[in-house]
Scaffold this active site. Structure first.
Site, PDB file in Angstrom:
ATOM      1  N   GLY A   1      -7.173  13.760  -5.414  1.00 46.09           N
ATOM      2  CA  GLY A   1      -7.909  12.928  -6.368  1.00 46.09           C
ATOM      3  C   GLY A   1      -7.406  11.498  -6.442  1.00 46.09           C
ATOM      4  O   GLY A   1      -8.080  10.634  -7.004  1.00 46.09           O
TER       5      GLY A   1
ATOM      6  N   ILE B   1      -7.600   5.319  -2.996  1.00 46.63           N
ATOM      7  CA  ILE B   1      -7.072   4.120  -2.320  1.00 46.63           C
ATOM      8  C   ILE B   1      -8.158   3.041  -2.368  1.00 46.63           C
ATOM      9  O   ILE B   1      -9.316   3.309  -1.991  1.00 46.63           O
ATOM     10  CB  ILE B   1      -6.637   4.452  -0.869  1.00 46.63           C
ATOM     11  CG1 ILE B   1      -6.131   3.195  -0.152  1.00 46.63           C
ATOM     12  CG2 ILE B   1      -7.744   5.113  -0.054  1.00 46.63           C
ATOM     13  CD1 ILE B   1      -5.427   3.499   1.181  1.00 46.63           C
ATOM     14  N   PRO B   2      -7.827   1.835  -2.850  1.00 45.76           N
ATOM     15  CA  PRO B   2      -8.825   0.752  -2.813  1.00 45.76           C
ATOM     16  C   PRO B   2      -9.253   0.509  -1.365  1.00 45.76           C
ATOM     17  O   PRO B   2      -8.406   0.352  -0.469  1.00 45.76           O
ATOM     18  CB  PRO B   2      -8.067  -0.454  -3.374  1.00 45.76           C
ATOM     19  CG  PRO B   2      -6.931   0.137  -4.158  1.00 45.76           C
ATOM     20  CD  PRO B   2      -6.560   1.412  -3.442  1.00 45.76           C
ATOM     21  N   ALA B   3     -10.555   0.504  -1.138  1.00 42.12           N
ATOM     22  CA  ALA B   3     -11.047   0.526   0.242  1.00 42.12           C
ATOM     23  C   ALA B   3     -10.805  -0.784   0.991  1.00 42.12           C
ATOM     24  O   ALA B   3     -10.769  -0.798   2.215  1.00 42.12           O
ATOM     25  CB  ALA B   3     -12.532   0.863   0.242  1.00 42.12           C
ATOM     26  N   LEU B   4     -10.635  -1.871   0.261  1.00 39.59           N
ATOM     27  CA  LEU B   4     -10.339  -3.127   0.956  1.00 39.59           C
ATOM     28  C   LEU B   4      -8.942  -3.594   0.536  1.00 39.59           C
ATOM     29  O   LEU B   4      -8.668  -3.740  -0.658  1.00 39.59           O
ATOM     30  CB  LEU B   4     -11.399  -4.182   0.617  1.00 39.59           C
ATOM     31  CG  LEU B   4     -11.357  -5.420   1.505  1.00 39.59           C
ATOM     32  CD1 LEU B   4     -12.768  -5.896   1.835  1.00 39.59           C
ATOM     33  CD2 LEU B   4     -10.569  -6.561   0.892  1.00 39.59           C
ATOM     34  N   GLY B   5      -8.073  -3.755   1.515  1.00 42.01           N
ATOM     35  CA  GLY B   5      -6.698  -4.175   1.231  1.00 42.01           C
ATOM     36  C   GLY B   5      -6.354  -5.432   2.002  1.00 42.01           C
ATOM     37  O   GLY B   5      -7.113  -5.879   2.869  1.00 42.01           O
ATOM     38  N   LEU B   6      -5.200  -5.966   1.697  1.00 41.59           N
ATOM     39  CA  LEU B   6      -4.726  -7.173   2.391  1.00 41.59           C
ATOM     40  C   LEU B   6      -3.798  -6.783   3.536  1.00 41.59           C
ATOM     41  O   LEU B   6      -2.771  -6.137   3.314  1.00 41.59           O
ATOM     42  CB  LEU B   6      -3.957  -8.068   1.403  1.00 41.59           C
ATOM     43  CG  LEU B   6      -3.308  -9.298   2.025  1.00 41.59           C
ATOM     44  CD1 LEU B   6      -4.356 -10.287   2.541  1.00 41.59           C
ATOM     45  CD2 LEU B   6      -2.385  -9.990   1.021  1.00 41.59           C
ATOM     46  N   GLY B   7      -4.158  -7.184   4.759  1.00 37.99           N
ATOM     47  CA  GLY B   7      -3.278  -6.986   5.914  1.00 37.99           C
ATOM     48  C   GLY B   7      -2.203  -8.064   5.934  1.00 37.99           C
ATOM     49  O   GLY B   7      -2.459  -9.201   5.518  1.00 37.99           O
TER      50      GLY B   7
ATOM     51  N   ASP C   1      -1.157  -3.885   2.578  1.00 36.72           N
ATOM     52  CA  ASP C   1      -0.714  -3.096   3.729  1.00 36.72           C
ATOM     53  C   ASP C   1       0.469  -3.793   4.397  1.00 36.72           C
ATOM     54  O   ASP C   1       0.339  -4.934   4.862  1.00 36.72           O
ATOM     55  CB  ASP C   1      -1.861  -2.947   4.737  1.00 36.72           C
ATOM     56  CG  ASP C   1      -1.431  -2.082   5.905  1.00 36.72           C
ATOM     57  OD1 ASP C   1      -1.515  -0.849   5.771  1.00 36.72           O
ATOM     58  OD2 ASP C   1      -0.962  -2.625   6.918  1.00 36.72           O
TER      59      ASP C   1
ATOM     60  N   TYR D   1       6.843  -6.053  10.509  1.00 34.33           N
ATOM     61  CA  TYR D   1       6.204  -7.356  10.289  1.00 34.33           C
ATOM     62  C   TYR D   1       7.220  -8.402   9.824  1.00 34.33           C
ATOM     63  O   TYR D   1       6.920  -9.609   9.840  1.00 34.33           O
ATOM     64  CB  TYR D   1       5.058  -7.262   9.268  1.00 34.33           C
ATOM     65  CG  TYR D   1       3.933  -6.306   9.630  1.00 34.33           C
ATOM     66  CD1 TYR D   1       3.753  -5.848  10.936  1.00 34.33           C
ATOM     67  CD2 TYR D   1       3.041  -5.869   8.655  1.00 34.33           C
ATOM     68  CE1 TYR D   1       2.735  -4.969  11.249  1.00 34.33           C
ATOM     69  CE2 TYR D   1       2.004  -4.989   8.972  1.00 34.33           C
ATOM     70  CZ  TYR D   1       1.863  -4.538  10.270  1.00 34.33           C
ATOM     71  OH  TYR D   1       0.850  -3.665  10.573  1.00 34.33           O
TER      72      TYR D   1
ATOM     73  N   LYS E   1       5.106   1.189   6.809  1.00 33.06           N
ATOM     74  CA  LYS E   1       5.145   1.998   8.028  1.00 33.06           C
ATOM     75  C   LYS E   1       6.559   2.101   8.592  1.00 33.06           C
ATOM     76  O   LYS E   1       7.301   1.103   8.611  1.00 33.06           O
ATOM     77  CB  LYS E   1       4.209   1.387   9.096  1.00 33.06           C
ATOM     78  CG  LYS E   1       2.828   1.055   8.542  1.00 33.06           C
ATOM     79  CD  LYS E   1       1.838   0.552   9.553  1.00 33.06           C
ATOM     80  CE  LYS E   1       0.636  -0.055   8.838  1.00 33.06           C
ATOM     81  NZ  LYS E   1       0.820  -1.470   8.462  1.00 33.06           N
TER      82      LYS E   1
ATOM     83  N   HIS F   1       4.367   4.397  12.322  1.00 31.50           N
ATOM     84  CA  HIS F   1       3.639   3.218  12.819  1.00 31.50           C
ATOM     85  C   HIS F   1       3.007   3.449  14.202  1.00 31.50           C
ATOM     86  O   HIS F   1       1.875   3.036  14.445  1.00 31.50           O
ATOM     87  CB  HIS F   1       4.596   2.018  12.855  1.00 31.50           C
ATOM     88  CG  HIS F   1       3.894   0.698  12.782  1.00 31.50           C
ATOM     89  ND1 HIS F   1       4.449  -0.409  12.202  1.00 31.50           N
ATOM     90  CD2 HIS F   1       2.682   0.307  13.232  1.00 31.50           C
ATOM     91  CE1 HIS F   1       3.599  -1.420  12.287  1.00 31.50           C
ATOM     92  NE2 HIS F   1       2.520  -1.012  12.915  1.00 31.50           N
TER      93      HIS F   1
END
Ligand code: A2P
Length: 317
Positions: A9, A12-18, A43, A48, A77, A110
């Site tokens: 339940g 996750i917000p479907a649009l995230g910041l890469g 994300d 990175y 990751k 990853h």
């Protein structure tokens, strides 16, 4: 914000910041701006090299009351040099310390590629470890232990083929709940979508804009530029939006999570607004016709001559 549900339940917000290739100096401002604009999903990844700056932005936003921790969705990751069972938890703890968090919402393996502990990017064959020697199933046990310890709420993988997902599903106590892979109209991966839907695995689309900023070493000369595709541009003109917004709306309408990267306020806002764009069936059909199985992130950096990985073994082709 439109969201997708996990089996328990959680959403996750479907649009995230890469944040791949967001330089440490830029990413702090980008994350703060994104949170102000309404992004709630960031994300990240150890490799990175910018988690400490992201952590600083998150800590400030939380302290200022701009957001509550429960409203945020933070993914990171596990890097390839920490696949050994005993290395998984210390790697997550390092990421948590950098991000200034007690837990992650989602932690992913990853790449299905193992490296020796002191190696970040391999230059020679002996720096890689074969999956026969250090199987993904072993690393997965380490991920399951993190879930059970409450250090992350969901676990998954990235860059995994269907056969690799099948291998993990066979022995998993807790099945992978996410596969983060390259997805865009030039690489639509319909069989992967079908498999993941059938097994309750969500997908996150990385490089949704075609990763136009990739380092020169990861480019080929003849590559098509997704953001300049004429069909995408025609749909954008018809709908009165940008090509980037068409690409993001396409990903959302396929019910995948999508994580466009930007460090510019105006693009951050534009990308977030793509969640309000509706593409007609006709648009989706035209976009479906663009598939050309074109990977921008080929994984060629793992195919070191004489090493245990080839592109065919990586993607199981
Ligand atoms: P910048 O960070 O300078 O804004 P992807 O997510 O596919 O890897 O694409 C990210 C790249 O696309 C970055 O170079 C980013 O540049 C650029 N970008 C992000 N949003 C947009 C947009 N709305 N229009 C054009 N380019 C964009």
């Amino acid at each position: 914000m439109h969201s997708l549900a996990f089996a328990n339940g959680d959403r996750i917000p479907a649009l995230g910041l890469g944040t791949w290739q967001a330089a440490p100096g830029d990413v702090y401002r980008a994350v703060k701006t994104a949170l102000q604009l309404g992004y709630r999903h960031i994300d990240c990844a150890f490799i990175y090299g910018n988690e400490a700056e992201i952590g600083r932005a998150l800590a400030e936003a939380l302290a200022d009351g701009l957001v509550q921790r429960e409203e945020l969705w933070i993914t990171s990751k596990l890097w390839n040099n920490s696949h050994a069972l005993g290395h998984v938890r210390p790697a997550l703890q390092k990421t948590l310390a950098s991000l200034q968090l007690d837990y992650l919402d989602l932690y992913l393996i990853h790449w299905p590629v193992a490296l020796k502990p002191d190696v970040m990017i391999p230059r020679a064959a002996h720096e890689l470890i074969s999956l026969d020697v250090l199987p993904l199933a072993v690393t997965w046990q380490g991920m399951e232990a993190l879930l059970e310890a409450g250090l992350c709420r969901h676990i998954g993988v990235s860059n995994c083929s269907v056969p690799k997902l099948q291998g993990l599903l066979q022995n998993a106590q807790h099945k992978p709940e996410m596969n983060q892979i390259e997805l865009h109209p030039y690489l639509q991966q319909p069989a992967m979508l079908e498999f993941c839907r059938a097994h309750g695995i969500l997908l996150t689309a990385y490089s949704p804009l075609g990763s136009p900023q990739r380092p020169a070493g990861l480019r080929s000369e003849d590559e098509p530029v997704l953001l300049q595709d004429p069909t995408v541009a025609a749909i954008a003109a018809r709908r009165g939006v940008s090509s980037a917004q068409v690409l993001l709306a396409w990903a959302l309408q396929r019910r995948t999570v999508v994580i466009p990267k930007s460090v510019h306020a105006e693009r951050l806002a534009q990308n977030l607004a793509a969640a309000e764009v509706t593409l007609a069936d006709e648009d989706m059909q035209q976009l479906a016709g663009l598939d050309r199985q074109r990977r921008y992130v080929t994984g060629s950096f793992w195919a070191v001559p004489g090493g245990p990985y080839t592109l065919a073994s990586l993607w199981d082709t």
